[in-house]
Design a protein around this motif. Structure first.
Motif, mmCIF file in Angstrom:
data_model
loop_
_atom_site.group_PDB
_atom_site.id
_atom_site.type_symbol
_atom_site.label_atom_id
_atom_site.label_comp_id
_atom_site.label_asym_id
_atom_site.label_seq_id
_atom_site.Cartn_x
_atom_site.Cartn_y
_atom_site.Cartn_z
ATOM 1 N N ALA A 122 0.816 -1.207 0.000
ATOM 2 C CA ALA A 122 0.000 0.000 0.000
ATOM 3 C C ALA A 122 0.854 1.263 0.000
ATOM 4 N N ARG A 123 2.035 1.195 0.620
ATOM 5 C CA ARG A 123 2.936 2.347 0.727
ATOM 6 C C ARG A 123 4.344 1.907 0.310
ATOM 7 N N PRO A 124 4.627 1.815 -0.993
ATOM 8 C CA PRO A 124 5.947 1.349 -1.447
ATOM 9 C C PRO A 124 7.104 2.222 -0.979
ATOM 10 N N ALA A 125 6.811 3.460 -0.578
ATOM 11 C CA ALA A 125 7.874 4.362 -0.118
ATOM 12 C C ALA A 125 8.317 4.068 1.309
ATOM 13 N N VAL A 126 7.659 3.130 1.963
ATOM 14 C CA VAL A 126 8.044 2.776 3.333
ATOM 15 C C VAL A 126 9.282 1.888 3.292
ATOM 16 N N ALA A 127 10.334 2.327 3.961
ATOM 17 C CA ALA A 127 11.579 1.555 4.080
ATOM 18 C C ALA A 127 11.602 0.854 5.434
ATOM 19 N N ILE A 128 12.657 0.072 5.667
ATOM 20 C CA ILE A 128 12.828 -0.575 6.959
ATOM 21 C C ILE A 128 14.224 -0.276 7.475
ATOM 22 N N GLU A 129 14.367 -0.292 8.765
ATOM 23 C CA GLU A 129 15.635 0.073 9.400
ATOM 24 C C GLU A 129 16.809 -0.726 8.849
ATOM 25 N N PHE A 130 16.557 -1.960 8.399
ATOM 26 C CA PHE A 130 17.636 -2.826 7.935
ATOM 27 C C PHE A 130 18.159 -2.442 6.544
ATOM 28 N N ASP A 131 17.446 -1.588 5.828
ATOM 29 C CA ASP A 131 17.910 -1.183 4.494
ATOM 30 C C ASP A 131 19.195 -0.378 4.618
ATOM 31 N N LYS A 173 10.207 0.335 -8.735
ATOM 32 C CA LYS A 173 10.493 -0.099 -10.101
ATOM 33 C C LYS A 173 10.039 -1.542 -10.330
ATOM 34 N N ILE A 174 10.354 -2.431 -9.391
ATOM 35 C CA ILE A 174 10.010 -3.842 -9.575
ATOM 36 C C ILE A 174 8.514 -4.063 -9.410
ATOM 37 N N PHE A 175 7.869 -3.338 -8.490
ATOM 38 C CA PHE A 175 6.412 -3.436 -8.373
ATOM 39 C C PHE A 175 5.746 -3.079 -9.705
ATOM 40 N N ALA A 176 6.160 -1.964 -10.297
ATOM 41 C CA ALA A 176 5.549 -1.505 -11.550
ATOM 42 C C ALA A 176 5.752 -2.534 -12.658
ATOM 43 N N TYR A 177 6.953 -3.070 -12.735
ATOM 44 C CA TYR A 177 7.268 -4.073 -13.757
ATOM 45 C C TYR A 177 6.452 -5.346 -13.537
ATOM 46 N N ALA A 178 6.403 -5.824 -12.282
ATOM 47 C CA ALA A 178 5.693 -7.066 -11.985
ATOM 48 C C ALA A 178 4.201 -6.928 -12.258
ATOM 49 N N ALA A 179 3.630 -5.763 -11.916
ATOM 50 C CA ALA A 179 2.205 -5.552 -12.150
ATOM 51 C C ALA A 179 1.902 -5.469 -13.640
ATOM 52 N N LYS A 180 2.714 -4.730 -14.389
ATOM 53 C CA LYS A 180 2.481 -4.562 -15.825
ATOM 54 C C LYS A 180 2.604 -5.881 -16.575
ATOM 55 N N GLU A 181 3.619 -6.660 -16.216
ATOM 56 C CA GLU A 181 3.884 -7.919 -16.924
ATOM 57 C C GLU A 181 3.113 -9.105 -16.358
ATOM 58 N N LYS A 182 2.331 -8.857 -15.278
ATOM 59 C CA LYS A 182 1.616 -9.950 -14.586
ATOM 60 C C LYS A 182 2.598 -11.056 -14.194
ATOM 61 N N LEU A 183 3.729 -10.625 -13.710
ATOM 62 C CA LEU A 183 4.828 -11.522 -13.379
ATOM 63 C C LEU A 183 4.549 -12.278 -12.082
ATOM 64 N N LEU A 184 4.793 -13.564 -12.080
ATOM 65 C CA LEU A 184 4.735 -14.335 -10.845
ATOM 66 C C LEU A 184 5.980 -14.012 -10.022
ATOM 67 N N GLY A 205 -4.302 1.996 -8.699
ATOM 68 C CA GLY A 205 -3.997 3.420 -8.709
ATOM 69 C C GLY A 205 -2.546 3.650 -8.362
ATOM 70 N N LYS A 206 -2.292 4.412 -7.293
ATOM 71 C CA LYS A 206 -0.923 4.666 -6.860
ATOM 72 C C LYS A 206 -0.441 3.623 -5.856
ATOM 73 N N ARG A 207 -1.323 2.710 -5.515
ATOM 74 C CA ARG A 207 -0.992 1.661 -4.562
ATOM 75 C C ARG A 207 -0.862 0.327 -5.285
ATOM 76 N N TYR A 208 -0.397 -0.653 -4.522
ATOM 77 C CA TYR A 208 -0.311 -2.020 -5.044
ATOM 78 C C TYR A 208 -0.961 -2.953 -4.034
ATOM 79 N N SER A 209 -1.322 -4.130 -4.503
ATOM 80 C CA SER A 209 -1.879 -5.168 -3.637
ATOM 81 C C SER A 209 -1.163 -6.477 -3.906
ATOM 82 N N TRP A 210 -1.118 -7.310 -2.888
ATOM 83 C CA TRP A 210 -0.518 -8.639 -2.990
ATOM 84 C C TRP A 210 -1.628 -9.649 -3.244
ATOM 85 N N VAL A 211 -1.477 -10.467 -4.302
ATOM 86 C CA VAL A 211 -2.461 -11.482 -4.651
ATOM 87 C C VAL A 211 -1.781 -12.846 -4.584
#
Length: 333
Positions: free
Chosen positions: A269-278, A290-301, A319-325
């Protein structure tokens, strides 16, 4: 009616009354005569942690290493109020985020390839079940030909070695990006690291040691083809050489992306959220977007090490968010 008929009916009525009394007595006595049965005891164990998926001619087995509870405060670039709202939206309102640790075993037909090796027991008793579940899935560690590491954090590499310091996968070559190997195996980097971070360098060196000694530690450079149908994919940001692996068979593609996501409820829902370990939070966010956009467009598993087990599914853009299916359970076909 003949003279004998009243006597006949009188006797019949008596017999019916006697039968009714017998049936009533039997019905009352039945519960007393039936032996009591105890309720079935609860089993108290989960099913073995593996899941199979047919990917073209490749057979993919997700392996569950266990879980670790993470503090939501580790997530950055948004408020804790928003994080709690997103967790609650997925019915995850606990003070700790239960985070799965997964690995993936891919049988290409000619090679048995393991992507990441789990945490062993260096992060507590809730982790370290990769080998148990690999065996439950019908394989042995000695059958693994290649281990591909997404990066060298302990929950991905510690499982390479046993408590005795020996290789858990004695016949396997270990492949990892050169940048990742150079960074974590550097004594100079370890010396410069904060005190509470030095242990991560030691874990990486310990994991690599028996494979280096056997000449089986094989770093690679770039987005190269490592095996037929298996290509490295750069995904830097989480660590200096973090990456994934693209498996292609019969035109079908599966991207195993490592630590692109640590919490599905928040980071889709918020791809801009990072984690302390990054190690580089800005780059980690760019890579995820980048990878979310590519995976969604290509319907990549895709498959991820910290997605809810088995961690295999698709990314949908909303929209501007993503969902996990996630994939549905089903037979191999």
């Amino acid at each position: 009616m003949t003279p004998r008929q009243p006597l006949f009916f009188h006797r019949a009525q008596r017999l019916l009354r006697a039968a009714a009394l017998c049936l009533t007595a039997a019905a009352l006595a039945a519960p007393l005569a039936t032996p009591a049965h105890a309720e079935a005891p609860q089993v108290k164990t989960q099913v073995p942690g593996y899941y199979r998926y047919q990917h073209g001619a490749f057979e993919v087995t997700a392996l569950y290493d266990g879980f670790i509870d993470l503090d939501p405060a580790l997530l950055k670039n948004t408020s804790q109020t928003e994080i709690q709202r997103l967790l609650a939206r997925e019915f995850l309102s606990a003070p700790k985020m239960q985070t799965a640790v997964n690995a993936y075993l891919v049988n290409t037909g000619s090679k048995l390839v393991l992507v990441d090796a789990g945490a062993a027991k260096l992060f507590g008793p809730t982790l370290g079940y990769i080998v148990d579940n690999l065996r439950a899935a019908g394989y042995t560690p000695a059958q693994v030909d290649v281990v591909l590491l997404t990066h060298l954090h302990g929950d991905h590499a510690n499982g390479l070695v046993g408590p005795d310091g020996k290789a858990v996968f004695p016949n396997a070559e270990v492949r990892v990006a050169q940048e990742e190997s150079d960074f974590w195996l550097s004594q100079g980097n370890a010396d410069k690291a904060p005190e509470d971070f030095k242990g991560f360098f030691k874990m990486a060196r310990d994991a690599a040691a028996p494979y280096q000694a056997a000449g089986k530690w094989k770093p690679f450079s770039g987005e190269t083809e490592l095996l037929p149908g298996v290509r490295a994919v750069a995904a830097r940001g989480h660590t200096p050489g973090h990456g994934g692996y693209l498996f292609t068979s019969n035109g079908e593609k599966l991207l195993i992306w490592g630590d692109l996501v640590h919490n599905a409820a928040v980071q889709f829902a918020r791809p801009a959220v990072a984690i302390e370990f990054d190690s580089d939070k800005t780059q980690a966010v760019r890579t995820r977007q980048k990878i979310f956009a590519y995976a969604a467009k290509e319907k990549l598993l895709v498959a991820g090490m910290h997605l809810p087990f088995p961690g295999i599914g698709h990314v949908r853009q909303d929209g501007k968010r993503y969902s996990w299916v996630p994939v549905e359970f089903g037979p191999l076909r």
